[in-house]
Structure formats: C-alpha cells, structure tokens
Design a protein around this motif. Structure first.
Motif, PDB file in Angstrom:
ATOM      1  N   LEU A 233      35.114  36.479  41.434  1.00 57.15           N
ATOM      2  CA  LEU A 233      35.964  37.577  41.871  1.00 57.15           C
ATOM      3  C   LEU A 233      36.187  37.494  43.374  1.00 57.15           C
ATOM      4  CD1 LEU A 233      34.152  40.427  39.910  1.00 57.15           C
ATOM      5  CD2 LEU A 233      36.234  39.241  39.216  1.00 57.15           C
ATOM      6  N   MET A 234      37.334  37.978  43.795  1.00 57.55           N
ATOM      7  CA  MET A 234      37.656  38.049  45.217  1.00 57.55           C
ATOM      8  C   MET A 234      37.859  39.519  45.570  1.00 57.55           C
ATOM      9  SD  MET A 234      37.511  34.832  45.719  1.00 57.55           S
ATOM     10  CE  MET A 234      38.087  34.574  47.398  1.00 57.55           C
ATOM     11  N   VAL A 235      37.070  40.014  46.544  1.00 59.54           N
ATOM     12  CA  VAL A 235      37.125  41.420  46.944  1.00 59.54           C
ATOM     13  C   VAL A 235      37.534  41.483  48.412  1.00 59.54           C
ATOM     14  CG1 VAL A 235      35.864  43.588  47.110  1.00 59.54           C
ATOM     15  CG2 VAL A 235      35.253  41.921  45.328  1.00 59.54           C
ATOM     16  N   ARG A 236      38.683  42.082  48.682  1.00 59.57           N
ATOM     17  CA  ARG A 236      39.153  42.231  50.066  1.00 59.57           C
ATOM     18  C   ARG A 236      38.908  43.675  50.514  1.00 59.57           C
ATOM     19  NH1 ARG A 236      42.577  39.465  53.368  1.00 59.57           N
ATOM     20  NH2 ARG A 236      43.124  38.042  51.675  1.00 59.57           N
ATOM     21  N   THR A 282      35.710  38.608  26.428  1.00 64.53           N
ATOM     22  CA  THR A 282      36.095  39.751  27.274  1.00 64.53           C
ATOM     23  C   THR A 282      35.031  40.102  28.304  1.00 64.53           C
ATOM     24  OG1 THR A 282      35.167  41.306  25.658  1.00 64.53           O
ATOM     25  CG2 THR A 282      37.508  40.718  25.426  1.00 64.53           C
ATOM     26  N   TRP A 283      33.932  39.346  28.332  1.00 66.07           N
ATOM     27  CA  TRP A 283      32.829  39.701  29.222  1.00 66.07           C
ATOM     28  C   TRP A 283      33.267  39.731  30.681  1.00 66.07           C
ATOM     29  CZ3 TRP A 283      30.574  36.633  33.067  1.00 66.07           C
ATOM     30  CH2 TRP A 283      29.472  37.217  33.699  1.00 66.07           C
ATOM     31  N   GLY A 284      34.046  38.759  31.119  1.00 64.13           N
ATOM     32  CA  GLY A 284      34.457  38.699  32.507  1.00 64.13           C
ATOM     33  C   GLY A 284      35.242  39.915  32.947  1.00 64.13           C
ATOM     34  N   ASP A 285      36.178  40.376  32.106  1.00 64.61           N
ATOM     35  CA  ASP A 285      36.968  41.556  32.451  1.00 64.61           C
ATOM     36  C   ASP A 285      36.095  42.801  32.514  1.00 64.61           C
ATOM     37  OD1 ASP A 285      39.256  40.043  32.591  1.00 64.61           O
ATOM     38  OD2 ASP A 285      39.868  40.452  30.529  1.00 64.61           O
ATOM     39  N   GLU A 286      35.163  42.907  31.576  1.00 62.97           N
ATOM     40  CA  GLU A 286      34.265  44.068  31.572  1.00 62.97           C
ATOM     41  C   GLU A 286      33.395  44.089  32.821  1.00 62.97           C
ATOM     42  OE1 GLU A 286      32.142  43.621  27.959  1.00 62.97           O
ATOM     43  OE2 GLU A 286      33.835  44.177  26.682  1.00 62.97           O
ATOM     44  N   ALA A 287      32.876  42.910  33.191  1.00 60.36           N
ATOM     45  CA  ALA A 287      32.020  42.832  34.377  1.00 60.36           C
ATOM     46  C   ALA A 287      32.806  43.152  35.644  1.00 60.36           C
ATOM     47  CB  ALA A 287      31.411  41.428  34.481  1.00 60.36           C
ATOM     48  N   ALA A 288      34.049  42.673  35.725  1.00 61.37           N
ATOM     49  CA  ALA A 288      34.885  42.951  36.892  1.00 61.37           C
ATOM     50  C   ALA A 288      35.175  44.438  37.003  1.00 61.37           C
ATOM     51  CB  ALA A 288      36.183  42.152  36.796  1.00 61.37           C
ATOM     52  N   ALA A 289      35.510  45.070  35.881  1.00 64.89           N
ATOM     53  CA  ALA A 289      35.799  46.506  35.901  1.00 64.89           C
ATOM     54  C   ALA A 289      34.578  47.309  36.338  1.00 64.89           C
ATOM     55  CB  ALA A 289      36.261  46.957  34.513  1.00 64.89           C
ATOM     56  N   ARG A 290      33.403  46.873  35.894  1.00 66.86           N
ATOM     57  CA  ARG A 290      32.170  47.576  36.266  1.00 66.86           C
ATOM     58  C   ARG A 290      31.903  47.459  37.759  1.00 66.86           C
ATOM     59  NH1 ARG A 290      29.312  45.391  32.814  1.00 66.86           N
ATOM     60  NH2 ARG A 290      28.436  43.688  34.063  1.00 66.86           N
ATOM     61  N   LEU A 292      34.078  46.902  40.183  1.00 69.73           N
ATOM     62  CA  LEU A 292      35.080  47.652  40.940  1.00 69.73           C
ATOM     63  C   LEU A 292      34.751  49.140  40.927  1.00 69.73           C
ATOM     64  CD1 LEU A 292      37.710  47.786  42.517  1.00 69.73           C
ATOM     65  CD2 LEU A 292      38.943  47.860  40.331  1.00 69.73           C
ATOM     66  N   ARG A 293      34.323  49.637  39.777  1.00 73.77           N
ATOM     67  CA  ARG A 293      33.975  51.059  39.693  1.00 73.77           C
ATOM     68  C   ARG A 293      32.798  51.394  40.611  1.00 73.77           C
ATOM     69  NH1 ARG A 293      33.335  51.268  34.683  1.00 73.77           N
ATOM     70  NH2 ARG A 293      31.060  51.086  34.567  1.00 73.77           N
ATOM     71  N   VAL A 294      31.797  50.505  40.653  1.00 76.04           N
ATOM     72  CA  VAL A 294      30.634  50.733  41.520  1.00 76.04           C
ATOM     73  C   VAL A 294      31.056  50.796  42.987  1.00 76.04           C
ATOM     74  CG1 VAL A 294      28.521  49.641  42.405  1.00 76.04           C
ATOM     75  CG2 VAL A 294      28.940  49.745  39.936  1.00 76.04           C
ATOM     76  N   LEU A 295      31.908  49.888  43.400  1.00 74.72           N
ATOM     77  CA  LEU A 295      32.339  49.846  44.794  1.00 74.72           C
ATOM     78  C   LEU A 295      33.153  51.084  45.168  1.00 74.72           C
ATOM     79  CD1 LEU A 295      33.378  46.074  45.044  1.00 74.72           C
ATOM     80  CD2 LEU A 295      31.375  47.146  46.100  1.00 74.72           C
ATOM     81  N   VAL A 300      33.289  52.299  49.133  1.00 78.24           N
ATOM     82  CA  VAL A 300      33.594  51.040  49.820  1.00 78.24           C
ATOM     83  C   VAL A 300      35.110  50.895  49.894  1.00 78.24           C
ATOM     84  CG1 VAL A 300      33.401  48.533  49.720  1.00 78.24           C
ATOM     85  CG2 VAL A 300      31.449  49.964  49.069  1.00 78.24           C
ATOM     86  N   PRO A 301      35.687  50.605  51.069  1.00 73.22           N
ATOM     87  CA  PRO A 301      37.149  50.559  51.237  1.00 73.22           C
ATOM     88  C   PRO A 301      37.770  49.271  50.680  1.00 73.22           C
ATOM     89  CG  PRO A 301      36.082  50.007  53.300  1.00 73.22           C
ATOM     90  CD  PRO A 301      34.975  50.396  52.352  1.00 73.22           C
TER      91      PRO A 301
END
Length: 325
Positions: A233-236, A282-290, A292-295, A300-301
């Motif tokens: 994942l890339m988080v800006r 679908t594991w990757g999408d679920e992990a990414a959504a989780r 993002l929600r935590v951040l 976190v901006p």
C-alpha cells in the motif's frame, strides 16, 4: 485447448543443458512475457518453437501439430522475429516485403491485398519507396514485424523486439502487439525491459539456467514464489502544522496492525507491506480498508491511499537466484 503446448522441452549442447524440462501453454489472444537473465535459455527455446532447432527431448504442439514430427505443417502458423535481423541495402520497403510475400507463396491480388494490409497496420505505407538501409531503428523494427505478419500466422515469436528502440518507438510497438493479440493471435515475447513487458503481457514465464521457475499471471507468480498473499500500500500524508509528528504517529499505528511486515517512508509517501499465508482473494482489500479506517479514526492526515501493484520486476527478483523479499 491451448494454441501452443510445450511439454518437457530439453536441449543439450554436448555437456551443456541449455533448456531443461520446460513446460508451459499459451492461448490464442494472449501475450506471454518470456523472462530470464542472459544465458537463461530464452533464445534457444524460442528457436525450437520457431522450428529452427530440434529439441533433445520433449514435445511442442501448435494448434495440434507437432513441431518435432510435423514441422512443415506447423511453420505456416508461426511468425518469428529474431533478436538480430537483416535487411537488403538496395531494396525499398515495398520490395523487401513483396519479396517475402512471394516467398510465403502469396500470388496475384491476394498478395497485393496482404501487402497493403500489413503496410497499413504497421504504418509503413508512407515509407514504401524508401530504401531499407536508410530507415531508423524503430522503422526497421516495423519492417521486420511486417515481414513476420505477411502470412497471417497464429503464433508470433518475438525475441527482444524492443531492444535499442527509443521511448516513442517502444510505445508504438507495444500498441501494435496489443492490437495483434486483440485479433486473436498468440504472442510470445522476450525482453530485458521488464517495465515494457509489464504493460502488455497477460502472463509471464520466468526461466533461469534453462529451467522454468514460474509461469502464470504476475500476481499468481508472486503468490507462488512467496508462499503467501502479499499486498503493498502507498499512504500519502499532508502533515500540515503537525509536521514530523504526523509521520511518527502514522508509522507507529501501522506497525501495531496485524500482518504489517514493513513500513518505509519514501518522500511524502509511506510504503506498507502486508503478508498473510493462504490469504483469500479479497484479503488484500479487506486489510487495506482496515488500515485506512485505523488511520482516519486516529486523525492521521491521509490525503491519498491505494495499492501499489506488484509487477514483473517484483516477480523476477523474487523467483530468480537474486531473490529479494
């Protein structure tokens, strides 16, 4: 049934085994990237598939015809473009292509129609009267591709076709190959320029020291090599007044989450790698959504968030001897 079936292919040169038990399939309308370091056995394999060499053992079937037992029946179905090609200095583009059209047995109106069609498709029409030796590298590649297409083959075997081309010529070649696959042709292409292959290939086959290490879609090859599902994942961030504190807080939160194996800052972006053994599709999408929600819930901006698609370079580096995580 696949158009091309390679089964247990082997080629020995004395004590040297250049190709060792290689097996793969290629369907019509598909582009397969054949990848490997120098001396891996790519060109030897491609020469066998083009009926220019005979295997020590194994079988190759093209549209049901054996390249070993019935090469004369298979050859009309093959278009081969070697990594080194030649043109005749004192002939025009049209004369060069017309010569090979006649060699392929095309006659009369059928030959004229095919020449017109190939020259239009490859964009060689305006250069019909130009001498081949005066052409640029990219235009010579188009002439070589045009010659390969004259007899309308089902299988195209292209050995390093983008070698030495400038960026525009590479893009144009890539578009031509995609168009050929859309017409239903199977394309087997080798290249050292993995970024080029990544943009056009449907599947890949990675070979090293004569042995096929992996074959399939890039994502499948990566999963096969790693033995686990891998997501990057890339988080800006837009830290604003918080400054460096935002980066520190984001990194700490990410490391606290399950399956996170790496967090690395690259400029204004955090690269995050997650792994899970036997992860579902679908594991990757679920992990990414989780994540993002935590951040977001932690304030976190985050201003951009998305997957980093793993590519042929990742696959190549993971499955060859220069294996990296």
């Amino acid at each position: 049934m696949s158009l091309l079936e390679v089964k247990g292919l082997r080629r020995d040169f004395g004590a040297l085994r250049a190709v060792d038990d290689v097996s793969f399939e290629l369907e019509a309308g598909t582009i397969l990237g054949f990848i490997g370091p120098n001396g891996a056995g790519k060109s030897t394999t491609m020469r066998i598939l083009a009926t220019l060499d005979t295997p020590t053992a194994g079988e190759v079937l093209l549209d049901g015809f054996s390249l070993v037992d019935a090469p004369d029946k298979a050859r009309p179905l093959i278009g081969y473009m070697p990594d080194r090609y030649g043109t005749y200095d004192d002939v025009t583009v049209f004369e060069f292509l017309d010569f090979f059209a006649r060699a392929y047995g095309l006659t009369g109106p059928a030959r004229a129609r095919r020449l017109e069609s190939v020259m239009e498709f490859t964009g060689l029409g305006p250069l019909a009267d130009k001498l081949t030796h005066a052409l640029s590298k990219g235009m010579k590649q188009r002439v070589a591709l045009g010659r390969t297409l004259l007899h309308d083959p089902k299988l195209l075997i292209l050995d390093e076709p983008a070698d030495g081309l400038d960026p525009r010529a590479r893009i144009e070649l890539r578009e031509l190959l995609r168009a050929l696959a859309d017409q239903g042709k199977a394309v087997l292409i080798s290249s050292h320029i993995l970024t080029e292959l990544a943009e056009i290939c449907d599947t890949c086959a990675i070979i090293e020291q004569g042995r096929l290490l992996a074959t399939g879609k890039v994502a499948d090859v990566l999963a096969q090599a790693a033995g686990t599902a891998v997501v990057e994942l890339m988080v800006r961030l837009f830290p604003g007044e918080e400054g460096e504190g935002a980066w520190t807080r984001a990194e700490r939160l990410l490391w606290e989450q399950p399956h996170v194996k790496e967090v690395a800052r690259e400029g204004q972006v955090l690269r995050v790698r997650l792994e899970q053994e036997g992860g579902a599709a679908t594991w990757g999408d679920e992990a990414a959504a989780r994540l993002l929600r935590v951040l977001v819930e932690a304030g976190v901006p985050v201003c951009a968030f998305g997957h980093r698609e793993r590519n042929l370079e990742d696959a190549f580096m993971r499955v060859t001897r220069g294996r990296v995580a």
